[in-house]
Scaffold this motif. Structure first.
Motif, PDB file in Angstrom:
ATOM      1  N   THR A  10       0.821  -1.221   0.000  1.00 16.73           N
ATOM      2  CA  THR A  10       0.000   0.000   0.000  1.00 16.73           C
ATOM      3  C   THR A  10       0.845   1.255   0.000  1.00 16.73           C
ATOM      4  OG1 THR A  10      -0.105  -0.031   2.419  1.00 16.73           O
ATOM      5  CG2 THR A  10      -1.875  -1.157   1.216  1.00 16.73           C
ATOM      6  N   GLU A  11       2.149   1.107   0.206  1.00 19.98           N
ATOM      7  CA  GLU A  11       3.062   2.241   0.172  1.00 19.98           C
ATOM      8  C   GLU A  11       4.451   1.758  -0.211  1.00 19.98           C
ATOM      9  OE1 GLU A  11       4.409   2.403   4.876  1.00 19.98           O
ATOM     10  OE2 GLU A  11       2.990   3.898   4.109  1.00 19.98           O
ATOM     11  N   PHE A  12       5.275   2.701  -0.635  1.00 19.86           N
ATOM     12  CA  PHE A  12       6.647   2.386  -1.008  1.00 19.86           C
ATOM     13  C   PHE A  12       7.606   3.141  -0.094  1.00 19.86           C
ATOM     14  CE2 PHE A  12       4.358   1.685  -5.032  1.00 19.86           C
ATOM     15  CZ  PHE A  12       4.812   0.416  -5.358  1.00 19.86           C
ATOM     16  N   VAL A  13       8.769   2.535   0.114  1.00 15.73           N
ATOM     17  CA  VAL A  13       9.841   3.166   0.893  1.00 15.73           C
ATOM     18  C   VAL A  13      10.881   3.690  -0.085  1.00 15.73           C
ATOM     19  CG1 VAL A  13      11.656   2.846   2.613  1.00 15.73           C
ATOM     20  CG2 VAL A  13       9.485   1.613   2.833  1.00 15.73           C
ATOM     21  N   LEU A  14      11.216   4.984   0.010  1.00 17.74           N
ATOM     22  CA  LEU A  14      12.191   5.616  -0.870  1.00 17.74           C
ATOM     23  C   LEU A  14      13.543   5.676  -0.155  1.00 17.74           C
ATOM     24  CD1 LEU A  14       9.932   8.563  -2.076  1.00 17.74           C
ATOM     25  CD2 LEU A  14      10.408   6.445  -3.312  1.00 17.74           C
ATOM     26  N   LEU A  15      14.511   4.945  -0.681  1.00 12.09           N
ATOM     27  CA  LEU A  15      15.813   4.891  -0.026  1.00 12.09           C
ATOM     28  C   LEU A  15      16.569   6.213  -0.111  1.00 12.09           C
ATOM     29  CD1 LEU A  15      17.401   1.402  -0.817  1.00 12.09           C
ATOM     30  CD2 LEU A  15      16.397   2.224   1.321  1.00 12.09           C
ATOM     31  N   GLY A  16      16.571   6.823  -1.306  1.00 11.82           N
ATOM     32  CA  GLY A  16      17.304   8.067  -1.470  1.00 11.82           C
ATOM     33  C   GLY A  16      18.769   7.885  -1.120  1.00 11.82           C
ATOM     34  N   LEU A  17      19.277   8.739  -0.224  1.00 13.10           N
ATOM     35  CA  LEU A  17      20.664   8.638   0.254  1.00 13.10           C
ATOM     36  C   LEU A  17      20.714   8.138   1.692  1.00 13.10           C
ATOM     37  CD1 LEU A  17      22.140  11.947  -1.225  1.00 13.10           C
ATOM     38  CD2 LEU A  17      22.555   9.633  -2.045  1.00 13.10           C
ATOM     39  N   SER A  18      19.796   7.235   2.050  1.00  8.89           N
ATOM     40  CA  SER A  18      19.709   6.750   3.431  1.00  8.89           C
ATOM     41  C   SER A  18      21.018   6.136   3.908  1.00  8.89           C
ATOM     42  CB  SER A  18      18.587   5.720   3.552  1.00  8.89           C
ATOM     43  OG  SER A  18      17.346   6.301   3.217  1.00  8.89           O
ATOM     44  N   GLU A  22      25.872  11.474   5.790  1.00  7.06           N
ATOM     45  CA  GLU A  22      26.756  12.644   5.740  1.00  7.06           C
ATOM     46  C   GLU A  22      26.491  13.491   4.495  1.00  7.06           C
ATOM     47  OE1 GLU A  22      28.742   9.271   3.576  1.00  7.06           O
ATOM     48  OE2 GLU A  22      27.648   9.540   5.468  1.00  7.06           O
ATOM     49  N   LEU A  23      25.912  12.883   3.455  1.00  5.35           N
ATOM     50  CA  LEU A  23      25.601  13.622   2.235  1.00  5.35           C
ATOM     51  C   LEU A  23      24.232  14.291   2.276  1.00  5.35           C
ATOM     52  CD1 LEU A  23      26.857  11.130  -0.520  1.00  5.35           C
ATOM     53  CD2 LEU A  23      28.024  13.162   0.344  1.00  5.35           C
ATOM     54  N   GLU A  24      23.340  13.794   3.130  1.00  3.67           N
ATOM     55  CA  GLU A  24      21.960  14.273   3.123  1.00  3.67           C
ATOM     56  C   GLU A  24      21.860  15.755   3.456  1.00  3.67           C
ATOM     57  OE1 GLU A  24      19.530  11.747   5.560  1.00  3.67           O
ATOM     58  OE2 GLU A  24      19.182  10.357   3.917  1.00  3.67           O
ATOM     59  N   ALA A  25      22.584  16.204   4.500  1.00  6.64           N
ATOM     60  CA  ALA A  25      22.503  17.615   4.894  1.00  6.64           C
ATOM     61  C   ALA A  25      23.022  18.520   3.781  1.00  6.64           C
ATOM     62  CB  ALA A  25      23.298  17.845   6.183  1.00  6.64           C
ATOM     63  N   ILE A  26      24.113  18.104   3.138  1.00  4.67           N
ATOM     64  CA  ILE A  26      24.694  18.901   2.050  1.00  4.67           C
ATOM     65  C   ILE A  26      23.724  19.023   0.894  1.00  4.67           C
ATOM     66  CG2 ILE A  26      26.571  19.019   0.366  1.00  4.67           C
ATOM     67  CD1 ILE A  26      28.322  17.523   2.375  1.00  4.67           C
ATOM     68  N   TYR A  27      23.152  17.884   0.495  1.00  6.07           N
ATOM     69  CA  TYR A  27      22.249  17.903  -0.649  1.00  6.07           C
ATOM     70  C   TYR A  27      20.921  18.580  -0.325  1.00  6.07           C
ATOM     71  CZ  TYR A  27      25.205  15.233  -3.751  1.00  6.07           C
ATOM     72  OH  TYR A  27      26.219  14.856  -4.576  1.00  6.07           O
ATOM     73  N   PHE A  28      20.500  18.536   0.924  1.00  9.73           N
ATOM     74  CA  PHE A  28      19.273  19.240   1.309  1.00  9.73           C
ATOM     75  C   PHE A  28      19.439  20.740   1.083  1.00  9.73           C
ATOM     76  CE2 PHE A  28      16.756  21.628   4.393  1.00  9.73           C
ATOM     77  CZ  PHE A  28      15.487  21.108   4.162  1.00  9.73           C
ATOM     78  N   VAL A  29      20.542  21.304   1.545  1.00 14.91           N
ATOM     79  CA  VAL A  29      20.785  22.744   1.381  1.00 14.91           C
ATOM     80  C   VAL A  29      20.926  23.100  -0.098  1.00 14.91           C
ATOM     81  CG1 VAL A  29      22.371  24.640   1.886  1.00 14.91           C
ATOM     82  CG2 VAL A  29      21.857  22.944   3.653  1.00 14.91           C
ATOM     83  N   SER A  83      11.417  16.456   1.707  1.00 18.28           N
ATOM     84  CA  SER A  83      10.752  15.946   2.914  1.00 18.28           C
ATOM     85  C   SER A  83      11.405  14.666   3.420  1.00 18.28           C
ATOM     86  CB  SER A  83       9.269  15.709   2.636  1.00 18.28           C
ATOM     87  OG  SER A  83       9.096  14.667   1.679  1.00 18.28           O
ATOM     88  N   SER A  84      12.017  13.904   2.516  1.00 26.90           N
ATOM     89  CA  SER A  84      12.669  12.657   2.935  1.00 26.90           C
ATOM     90  C   SER A  84      13.871  12.928   3.830  1.00 26.90           C
ATOM     91  CB  SER A  84      13.109  11.847   1.716  1.00 26.90           C
ATOM     92  OG  SER A  84      14.146  12.507   1.012  1.00 26.90           O
ATOM     93  N   PHE A  85      14.434  14.143   3.732  1.00 24.49           N
ATOM     94  CA  PHE A  85      15.565  14.501   4.585  1.00 24.49           C
ATOM     95  C   PHE A  85      15.128  14.930   5.980  1.00 24.49           C
ATOM     96  CE2 PHE A  85      18.095  15.813   0.600  1.00 24.49           C
ATOM     97  CZ  PHE A  85      18.607  14.532   0.472  1.00 24.49           C
TER      98      PHE A  85
END
Length: 320
Positions: A10-18, A22-29, A83-85
């Motif tokens: 009924t839903e999917f999980v998006l891995l992204g950069l999970s 250490e890369l998530e904060a950089i790419y969020f900005v 939002s995933s971040f």
């Protein structure tokens, strides 16, 4: 039992950069800054194309459509990506995944056709300038733009419906930032040969055919420009299509790099390749729409003059 398995997702999980916090904060900005630049830059293009009467021409009508398309394309995926971040729950509903897939597909296919329509506009303007007002009448260029949107939407309805009707038997982890169709098809527990064939046909229609059309158009354009006797005349003629040609090179160059680059054959480099693929996909989805208004504004005196006129009118009215 088969129906139970098929309806279990009924839903999917998006891995992204999970796997790379250490890369998530950089790419969020970076991504939020680029998204704001996309909204501002393309919004300015739309406003000046509507408000300045000097820009009520086929070329700027197509350009405003391209800007609106870029805003829609990025807005279909970037908010989900951001939002995933901000949350540990990186999920999207089954229906939400279908909507996001439809919007991304529709905008991508529409842009391919729209860029070819813009190439035709430049071909007529340079190769048949005397007949330009007749060939590119308001009825003609509005119909061409509408046809681009309709063709892209119809293709997206077909591809999305074929993908979302597939059974998904438990595995619901999408190794991507968004509901990218190839990543979703990997989760299906049924034969996807129809999907593969339909995507090949769609790629022929919406990628290969527009590229060939643009190429042929610019062969005629360059041939006409080179026959102009004066250097100043050649420079002015080429300046009218240089911005569009730059956008085409950036758009299709990124697609070519995404899908034509060699894949890693050893499993040890597979994870790095997947991360690289995600980042390239992010570049295609964010950087290209951000560059389009910059290319047209920096290389186009009419757009810069229109922006200045609107700002002057705003300042004058504010002073009064």
């Amino acid at each position: 039992m088969g129906k139970t398995n098929q309806s279990s997702v009924t839903e999917f999980v998006l891995l992204g950069l999970s796997g790379y916090p250490e890369l998530e904060a950089i790419y969020f900005v970076l991504v939020i800054c680029m998204y704001l630049a996309i909204l501002l830059g393309n919004g300015v293009i739309i406003i000046v194309s509507v408000c300045d009467s000097h820009l009520h021409t086929p070329m700027y009508f197509f350009l405003s459509n391209l800007s609106f398309l870029d805003i829609c394309y990025t807005s279909s995926s970037i908010p989900l990506f951001l939002s995933s971040f901000l949350t540990s729950k990186k999920t999207i509903s089954f229906s939400g995944c279908g909507v996001q897939m439809f919007l991304s597909f529709a905008m991508g296919a529409t842009e391919c056709v729209l860029l070819s329509m813009m190439a035709f506009d430049r071909y007529v303007a340079i190769c048949n300038p005397l007949r330009y007002p007749i060939i590119m009448s308001k009825t003609s260029y509005v119909s061409m733009a509408a046809g681009s949107w309709i063709a892209g939407s119809v293709n997206s309805v077909l591809q999305t419906s074929l993908a979302m009707r597939l059974p998904f038997c438990g595995d619901n982890v999408i190794n991507h930032f968004t509901c990218e169709i190839l990543a979703v098809l990997k989760l299906a527990c049924a034969d996807i040969s129809i999907n593969v064939v339909s995507m090949i046909v769609a790629n022929m229609i919406f990628l290969i055919v527009p590229v060939l059309f643009i190429f042929v158009s610019y062969v005629f354009i360059l041939s006409t420009i080179l026959r102009i006797p004066s250097a100043e005349g050649r420079r002015k003629a080429f300046s009218t299509c240089s911005a569009h040609l730059t956008v085409v090179i950036v758009f299709y160059g990124t697609i070519l790099f995404m899908y034509a680059k060699p894949k890693a054959k050893d499993s040890s480099g597979a994870d790095k390749v997947q991360v690289t693929d995600k980042i390239i996909s992010l570049f295609y989805g964010v950087v290209t729409p951000m560059l389009n208004p910059l290319i047209y504004s920096l290389r186009n005196k009419d757009v810069k003059a229109a922006v200045k006129n609107i700002l002057c009118r705003k300042c004058s009215s504010a002073g009064m």
